[in-house]
Structures are given as structure tokens and as C-alpha cells.
Design a protein around this motif. Structure first.
Motif, PDB file in Angstrom:
ATOM      1  N   LEU A   1       6.231 -48.701  14.375  1.00  0.00           N
ATOM      2  CA  LEU A   1       7.656 -48.745  14.042  1.00  0.00           C
ATOM      3  C   LEU A   1       8.124 -47.443  13.410  1.00  0.00           C
ATOM      4  CD1 LEU A   1       7.962 -52.367  12.602  1.00  0.00           C
ATOM      5  CD2 LEU A   1       8.895 -51.525  14.761  1.00  0.00           C
ATOM      6  N   ARG A   2       7.352 -46.914  12.486  1.00  0.00           N
ATOM      7  CA  ARG A   2       7.783 -45.714  11.768  1.00  0.00           C
ATOM      8  C   ARG A   2       7.731 -44.457  12.629  1.00  0.00           C
ATOM      9  NH1 ARG A   2       5.065 -47.146   5.826  1.00  0.00           N
ATOM     10  NH2 ARG A   2       6.780 -48.533   5.167  1.00  0.00           N
ATOM     11  N   ILE A   3       6.952 -44.483  13.680  1.00  0.00           N
ATOM     12  CA  ILE A   3       6.959 -43.368  14.631  1.00  0.00           C
ATOM     13  C   ILE A   3       8.144 -43.488  15.586  1.00  0.00           C
ATOM     14  CG2 ILE A   3       5.736 -42.365  16.623  1.00  0.00           C
ATOM     15  CD1 ILE A   3       3.123 -42.939  15.153  1.00  0.00           C
ATOM     16  N   ASN A   4       8.452 -44.711  16.011  1.00  0.00           N
ATOM     17  CA  ASN A   4       9.517 -44.926  17.000  1.00  0.00           C
ATOM     18  C   ASN A   4      10.921 -44.669  16.455  1.00  0.00           C
ATOM     19  OD1 ASN A   4       8.949 -46.520  19.863  1.00  0.00           O
ATOM     20  ND2 ASN A   4       7.218 -46.602  18.448  1.00  0.00           N
ATOM     21  N   MET A   5      11.193 -45.118  15.240  1.00  0.00           N
ATOM     22  CA  MET A   5      12.575 -45.167  14.770  1.00  0.00           C
ATOM     23  C   MET A   5      13.288 -43.820  14.675  1.00  0.00           C
ATOM     24  SD  MET A   5      13.371 -48.199  14.765  1.00  0.00           S
ATOM     25  CE  MET A   5      12.409 -49.660  15.096  1.00  0.00           C
ATOM     26  N   PRO A   6      12.654 -42.725  14.266  1.00  0.00           N
ATOM     27  CA  PRO A   6      13.386 -41.449  14.229  1.00  0.00           C
ATOM     28  C   PRO A   6      13.874 -40.989  15.606  1.00  0.00           C
ATOM     29  CG  PRO A   6      11.399 -41.330  12.888  1.00  0.00           C
ATOM     30  CD  PRO A   6      11.319 -42.607  13.650  1.00  0.00           C
ATOM     31  N   PHE A   7      13.285 -41.515  16.652  1.00  0.00           N
ATOM     32  CA  PHE A   7      13.652 -41.094  18.004  1.00  0.00           C
ATOM     33  C   PHE A   7      14.718 -41.992  18.635  1.00  0.00           C
ATOM     34  CE2 PHE A   7       9.668 -39.030  17.234  1.00  0.00           C
ATOM     35  CZ  PHE A   7       9.771 -37.816  17.889  1.00  0.00           C
ATOM     36  N   TYR A   8      15.304 -42.863  17.827  1.00  0.00           N
ATOM     37  CA  TYR A   8      16.419 -43.665  18.344  1.00  0.00           C
ATOM     38  C   TYR A   8      17.657 -42.812  18.603  1.00  0.00           C
ATOM     39  CZ  TYR A   8      14.724 -48.461  18.257  1.00  0.00           C
ATOM     40  OH  TYR A   8      14.075 -49.637  18.550  1.00  0.00           O
ATOM     41  N   TYR A   9      17.748 -41.656  17.948  1.00  0.00           N
ATOM     42  CA  TYR A   9      18.895 -40.760  18.201  1.00  0.00           C
ATOM     43  C   TYR A   9      18.906 -40.275  19.656  1.00  0.00           C
ATOM     44  CZ  TYR A   9      19.330 -40.712  13.100  1.00  0.00           C
ATOM     45  OH  TYR A   9      19.472 -41.091  11.784  1.00  0.00           O
ATOM     46  N   PRO A  10      17.839 -39.666  20.156  1.00  0.00           N
ATOM     47  CA  PRO A  10      17.849 -39.295  21.576  1.00  0.00           C
ATOM     48  C   PRO A  10      17.848 -40.500  22.515  1.00  0.00           C
ATOM     49  CG  PRO A  10      15.696 -38.823  20.608  1.00  0.00           C
ATOM     50  CD  PRO A  10      16.635 -39.134  19.477  1.00  0.00           C
ATOM     51  N   LEU A  11      17.241 -41.623  22.076  1.00  0.00           N
ATOM     52  CA  LEU A  11      17.238 -42.815  22.926  1.00  0.00           C
ATOM     53  C   LEU A  11      18.658 -43.309  23.192  1.00  0.00           C
ATOM     54  CD1 LEU A  11      15.842 -45.198  24.361  1.00  0.00           C
ATOM     55  CD2 LEU A  11      15.734 -46.358  22.143  1.00  0.00           C
ATOM     56  N   GLY A  12      19.506 -43.322  22.152  1.00  0.00           N
ATOM     57  CA  GLY A  12      20.882 -43.773  22.328  1.00  0.00           C
ATOM     58  C   GLY A  12      21.635 -42.941  23.343  1.00  0.00           C
ATOM     59  N   VAL A  13      21.476 -41.618  23.266  1.00  0.00           N
ATOM     60  CA  VAL A  13      22.126 -40.714  24.223  1.00  0.00           C
ATOM     61  C   VAL A  13      21.567 -40.944  25.626  1.00  0.00           C
ATOM     62  CG1 VAL A  13      22.555 -38.301  24.833  1.00  0.00           C
ATOM     63  CG2 VAL A  13      22.544 -39.004  22.422  1.00  0.00           C
ATOM     64  N   LEU A  14      20.252 -41.117  25.716  1.00  0.00           N
ATOM     65  CA  LEU A  14      19.590 -41.352  27.004  1.00  0.00           C
ATOM     66  C   LEU A  14      20.156 -42.594  27.695  1.00  0.00           C
ATOM     67  CD1 LEU A  14      17.245 -41.188  29.111  1.00  0.00           C
ATOM     68  CD2 LEU A  14      15.801 -42.342  27.425  1.00  0.00           C
TER      69      LEU A  14
ATOM     70  N   SER B   1       8.289 -39.641  22.777  1.00  0.00           N
ATOM     71  CA  SER B   1       8.287 -38.330  23.430  1.00  0.00           C
ATOM     72  C   SER B   1       8.997 -38.387  24.781  1.00  0.00           C
ATOM     73  CB  SER B   1       6.853 -37.831  23.598  1.00  0.00           C
ATOM     74  OG  SER B   1       6.075 -38.738  24.358  1.00  0.00           O
ATOM     75  N   THR B   2       8.863 -39.518  25.515  1.00  0.00           N
ATOM     76  CA  THR B   2       9.553 -39.628  26.795  1.00  0.00           C
ATOM     77  C   THR B   2      11.065 -39.733  26.591  1.00  0.00           C
ATOM     78  OG1 THR B   2       9.410 -42.062  26.895  1.00  0.00           O
ATOM     79  CG2 THR B   2       7.581 -40.818  27.832  1.00  0.00           C
ATOM     80  N   TRP B   3      11.489 -40.425  25.536  1.00  0.00           N
ATOM     81  CA  TRP B   3      12.929 -40.535  25.263  1.00  0.00           C
ATOM     82  C   TRP B   3      13.549 -39.148  25.077  1.00  0.00           C
ATOM     83  CZ3 TRP B   3      12.153 -44.667  20.857  1.00  0.00           C
ATOM     84  CH2 TRP B   3      11.756 -45.878  21.452  1.00  0.00           C
ATOM     85  N   LEU B   4      12.866 -38.298  24.331  1.00  0.00           N
ATOM     86  CA  LEU B   4      13.406 -36.971  24.036  1.00  0.00           C
ATOM     87  C   LEU B   4      13.503 -36.118  25.300  1.00  0.00           C
ATOM     88  CD1 LEU B   4      14.366 -34.910  21.953  1.00  0.00           C
ATOM     89  CD2 LEU B   4      11.961 -34.285  21.579  1.00  0.00           C
ATOM     90  N   VAL B   5      12.435 -36.094  26.082  1.00  0.00           N
ATOM     91  CA  VAL B   5      12.418 -35.280  27.305  1.00  0.00           C
ATOM     92  C   VAL B   5      13.480 -35.753  28.293  1.00  0.00           C
ATOM     93  CG1 VAL B   5      11.044 -34.645  29.328  1.00  0.00           C
ATOM     94  CG2 VAL B   5       9.999 -34.613  27.052  1.00  0.00           C
ATOM     95  N   CYS B   6      13.569 -37.054  28.504  1.00  0.00           N
ATOM     96  CA  CYS B   6      14.517 -37.603  29.477  1.00  0.00           C
ATOM     97  C   CYS B   6      15.957 -37.424  29.017  1.00  0.00           C
ATOM     98  CB  CYS B   6      14.228 -39.076  29.731  1.00  0.00           C
ATOM     99  SG  CYS B   6      12.675 -39.355  30.608  1.00  0.00           S
ATOM    100  N   MET B   7      16.194 -37.502  27.724  1.00  0.00           N
ATOM    101  CA  MET B   7      17.551 -37.284  27.204  1.00  0.00           C
ATOM    102  C   MET B   7      18.012 -35.861  27.514  1.00  0.00           C
ATOM    103  SD  MET B   7      19.395 -35.728  24.560  1.00  0.00           S
ATOM    104  CE  MET B   7      18.264 -35.447  23.213  1.00  0.00           C
ATOM    105  N   LEU B   8      17.144 -34.880  27.292  1.00  0.00           N
ATOM    106  CA  LEU B   8      17.508 -33.486  27.563  1.00  0.00           C
ATOM    107  C   LEU B   8      17.803 -33.272  29.045  1.00  0.00           C
ATOM    108  CD1 LEU B   8      14.889 -31.707  25.262  1.00  0.00           C
ATOM    109  CD2 LEU B   8      17.352 -31.922  24.865  1.00  0.00           C
ATOM    110  N   PHE B   9      17.002 -33.884  29.913  1.00  0.00           N
ATOM    111  CA  PHE B   9      17.215 -33.753  31.351  1.00  0.00           C
ATOM    112  C   PHE B   9      18.557 -34.360  31.771  1.00  0.00           C
ATOM    113  CE2 PHE B   9      16.909 -36.070  35.420  1.00  0.00           C
ATOM    114  CZ  PHE B   9      16.898 -34.989  36.285  1.00  0.00           C
ATOM    115  N   LEU B  10      18.866 -35.569  31.269  1.00  0.00           N
ATOM    116  CA  LEU B  10      20.102 -36.235  31.661  1.00  0.00           C
ATOM    117  C   LEU B  10      21.330 -35.573  31.049  1.00  0.00           C
ATOM    118  CD1 LEU B  10      19.175 -40.029  31.618  1.00  0.00           C
ATOM    119  CD2 LEU B  10      19.449 -38.521  33.574  1.00  0.00           C
ATOM    120  N   LEU B  11      21.195 -34.985  29.890  1.00  0.00           N
ATOM    121  CA  LEU B  11      22.318 -34.269  29.285  1.00  0.00           C
ATOM    122  C   LEU B  11      22.728 -33.091  30.161  1.00  0.00           C
ATOM    123  CD1 LEU B  11      24.154 -34.198  26.794  1.00  0.00           C
ATOM    124  CD2 LEU B  11      22.474 -32.683  25.700  1.00  0.00           C
TER     125      LEU B  11
END
Length: 445
Positions: free
Chosen positions: A362-375, A424-434
Motif C-alpha cells: 500500500l505504501r509503495i502504491n499510493m504516491p503513484f496515484y497522481y500519475p495513475l489519475g492522469v493515465l 512504475s507502469t502507471w508512470l511510464v504509460c501516463m507519460l506516453f499518453l500525455l
């Protein structure tokens, strides 16, 4: 367009419209997640850790098939929403007729595939021998009722496409209450084990289907079909099928990665499976507002694309992402403060290994909700403006990265490798879709 309980999203303040539309979807999704969560809590407290592990071991398989079915209907709904935005009632009815035929076909295919392949898949995923019997019992009941799930999602997608997200909420709440009652009847009263949890879910969803069908018949004359609406135009069939397949594959490719990753989790032992199952329930629950915003935005984008209002699309996407950032901040603070207590409450476990690993996830996942939302917002937005390939490609990136985590990270890092795979996949995919979104909007203008 005939007037009924619908919402025209091509006029008015974008953020206000999106939030008003999203709130009922959000409440409905929360209720849906809550009764899934209650399944887990009841199973954990009355059947033990192995029952949770058995249900958790099937989660990725269930998600793969359900995500494909949901993706198909979300794709079909994009065309329905576009017809609604165009004020084209005849196209709206023909789109609904095509949805029915395509969903009947999908239900037949999924049921046959489930009957043939479900046990070999459980074995392929290294499901521990002591829980594989319960895992099979749970998932086979769920998948034999796939026609119920597909039909419910068809009606839900259809009603959202024409701007009604409120009435299905009432039916879903009723269904959730019934599901909880049936959980106690089957699991606690009749002692039917994990199969009872699956049966309770199917019966409660069937109630939702009956209520939604009754609503459409009584309240939506613009959706009344006749024989001529089943005389399909080739171009519309192709448009709906390709949009549905694109969205379905986008959802299912993501889920295939989860299935592959589940095989690695199953190999780490029952305690890890139990901890991961508890953590995933929280991750999915906290993800609901982000998912809801993206669903509401998809209808908004599709209707405005049909109406040719491209500046409204950009404004809606921007403000939806801002709302996602606010929710991500709230979730991050909450999880870092209370994660251990939540995991204990959900799993009913006192096993230190279960709790520690779940909290780490949980504590690893939650900081990456920011890019997940954009994704999530960009995926549905691109589908809404007719860009089908980029979201599909982003899901393929997720699959590749999850396979890498399964075959390399987990072997070196154990459950830590599992925990860092998705963020890590959320971050990479968010950048690609942006990048893809900015390019697409320039082309449209």
C-alpha cells in the motif's frame, strides 16, 4: 431527442457537469467495492486465511474476463454517447441493438472458454494445492454467471452514455444490500464455503439486471427497439465493434499482466497471497474515485466530440485531472497513517508476514496515484475522440513491464518486486499518453 432522465453534457460548466455525473457513479462503485470487501471480510473471519487466499488466487483471472467484458461495453457506450451528442435518435437505437447482439455473442464465447480452460489456468498460475479446490469452486460459479455480469454492464454503460448515472445507483445499492445478506445466509448460515460468496454475488447482480431492464422499458422511449433497428448498417457495426474491441483489449491486456504477476505471487506462499489480497482490496477501493472520474469524463468527451465542441473537451480533461490530484493527496495521507489497522480489519489475520507485506504494498502504491489519475483520464478521453490505438498500446506497455517484474524482479526482490511493478507502469504509460493526447488535440483543431 426524446426527453427523459438524461443529461446533455454539451452545455453548462464542464467541471460541474462532470462532478454531478460522476458522484452517483462513484457512490455505486464504492458500494460495489464494499460488497466485494465484505465478501473478503466474512470469508476471512468465518472461513480463515486459506479462504481469502483461494479467492485472491482467482482475482487476476476474474479481472481478465470481467475487464474484457466491461471494456467491450464501455467501448460500445462511447458510440452511443456520441450519437446522443449528435441528437441522432435513430443511430442511438441502432447502436443499442448492436450492443445487445455483440453482448450475447461475447457471453457465449466467455462461458465456453471458462468451462474448458479455467482449471488448467489455475494450475499454470501455480495455485497452491491446498487452496486450488476452493479457488476453482469460487471462480467457476462466477464465470458461469458471466452473462449476468455482461448484461448488467451493458445496461450501466448504456444509461451512462445518455447521461443517467443516478437511477442505476439506487439499483446497485439494493443489490449490494442483498449481496451482504446472502453472504451471511450462504457462508455463515448454510456453511457453503467460498462457493457461497460467489453465488451471493451472482444472485445480487441478477437483481440489478432485472431492475435496469425494467427501467429501460418503462422510462426510455428513445431506446425502444423495433425489427428495423436490428437491420444493421455495416459501417456502424464496424465502428462499434472496433471501438469495443479496442477498449476491451486495453482493459484485458492490462489484466493479462495482472494474471502473469499473480503467478509470481502464488509462488510466494499462502501468507503473501493473503496479504496481497487484502492490500488489493484497499488499492481498488481507493482507486474508485479516479476510475469514476475517468468514466464520467469519457461520456463528457464523447458527447462533446459528437457536438464538435473541442475546447470543452480540453477544459473537462484538465479539471478532471485536478480533481484526481486532490483525491490522491487525501488517499496518500490516510494510507500512511492507518494502513496496518485497515489490513488487520479486512483480513482478520494476526500473521505478521501477512500484515507487513500488505502495508508495504500500500505504501509503495499510493504516491503513484497522481500519475495513475492522469493515465485513466487520458485513456478514456482518447477513446472518446476516436483514438483507439494509443490506449491499446499503453496497455501493451503495462503487459511488458508486468512480465518483466514477474520473471526478473520477483526472483530477485520477492514481494517487493510485485509491489513496485504497477506503480512504475502507471508512470511510464501516463507519460506516453500525455504526449499522444497533446498531439491528437492539435490534429483535431
Amino acid at each position: 431527442m426524446t426527453k427523459s432522465n438524461t443529461t446533455d453534457m454539451t452545455t453548462g460548466t464542464p467541471l460541474t457537469i462532470i462532478l454531478k455525473f460522476a458522484i452517483p457513479i462513484f457512490i455505486g462503485n464504492i458500494f460495489q467495492q464494499l460488497y466485494n470487501l465484505i465478501d473478503t471480510i466474512i470469508a476471512g473471519h468465518f472461513l480463515g486465511d486459506n479462504a481469502i487466499a483461494a479467492i485472491g488466487a482467482t482475482t487476476a483471472i476474474y479481472s481478465l474476463i470481467i475487464n474484457m467484458a466491461n471494456g467491450l461495453n464501455n467501448g460500445y457506450a462511447i458510440i452511443v454517447a456520441r450519437a446522443f451528442g449528435e441528437k441522432n435518435e435513430e443511430k442511438l437505437r441502432k447502436s443499442f441493438a448492436i450492443m445487445i447482439v455483440l453482448n450475447i455473442s461475447a457471453s457465449i464465447v466467455f462461458t465456453i472458454l471458462s468451462a474448458i480452460f479455467i482449471m488448467p489456468v489455475l494450475e499454470l498460475l501455480h495455485t497452491p494445492e491446498k487452496i486450488i479446490g476452493d479457488a476453482y469452486e469460487f471462480i467457476i460459479i462466477i464465470l458461469f454467471g458471466i452473462v449476468i455480469t455482461i448484461t448488467y454492464n451493458m445496461f450501466a454503460g448504456l444509461l451512462r452514455a445518455i447521461g443517467n448515472s443516478r437511477t442505476p445507483l439506487i439499483y446497485l445499492i439494493i443489490s449490494c444490500v442483498v449481496n451482504i445478506i446472502l453472504d451471511f445466509v450462504f457462508i455463515v448460515g448454510l456453511r457453503t464455503g467460498v462457493g457461497g460468496a460467489a453465488l451471493a454475488t451472482m444472485l445480487s447482480q441478477l437483481l440489478s439486471v432485472i431492475l435496469c431492464f425494467s427501467l429501460v422499458i418503462r422510462k426510455y422511449p428513445e431506446l425502444k427497439l423495433s425489427k428495423r433497428h436490428f437491420q444493421f448498417e455495416k459501417e456502424l457495426v464496424i465502428e462499434m465493434f472496433t471501438t469495443g474491441i479496442s477498449m476491451g483489449f486495453m482493459y484485458s491486456i492490462f489484466a493479462i499482466g495482472s494474471v502473469v504477476l499473480q503467478s509470481a505471487i502464488n509462488g510466494l506462499g499462502t501468507a503473501i497471497i493473503t496479504g496481497h489480497t487484502g492490500a488489493r482490496k484497499i488499492v481498488e477501493l481507493c482507486m474508485q474515485p479516479l476510475s469514476t472520474l475517468s468514466s464520467a469524463n469519457a461520456t463528457f468527451v464523447s458527447q462533446n466530440y459528437g457536438a464538435g465542441k473541442y475546447d470543452r473537451i480540453k477544459e473537462g480533461i484538465r479539471k478532471t485531472c485536478l480533481c484526481g490530484f486532490i483525491w490522491s493527496t487525501i488517499t496518500l495521507v490516510f494510507i500512511y497513517l492507518f494502513a496496518p489497522f485497515i489490513i488487520k480489519a479486512i483480513t482478520g489475520s494476526t500473521n505478521h508476514e501477512v500484515i507487513t507485506n500488505a502495508v508495504m504494498n500500500l505504501r509503495i502504491n499510493m504516491p503513484f496515484y497522481y500519475p495513475l489519475g492522469v493515465l485513466l483520464v487520458l485513456r478514456t478521453s482518447l477513446q472518446g475522440i476516436g483514438r483507439k490505438i494509443a490506449p491499446l498500446f499503453s496497455s501493451s506497455i503495462e503487459l511488458i513491464m508486468k512480465c518483466f517484474a514477474t520473471f526478473f524482479l520477483v526472483s530477485h526482490l520477492g514481494y517487493l518486486g510485485v509491489s513496485i511493478a504497477e506503480p512504475s507502469t502507471w508512470l511510464v504509460c501516463m507519460l506516453f499518453l500525455l504526449f499522444t493526447y497533446k498531439k491528437a488535440m492539435k490534429e483535431i483543431k
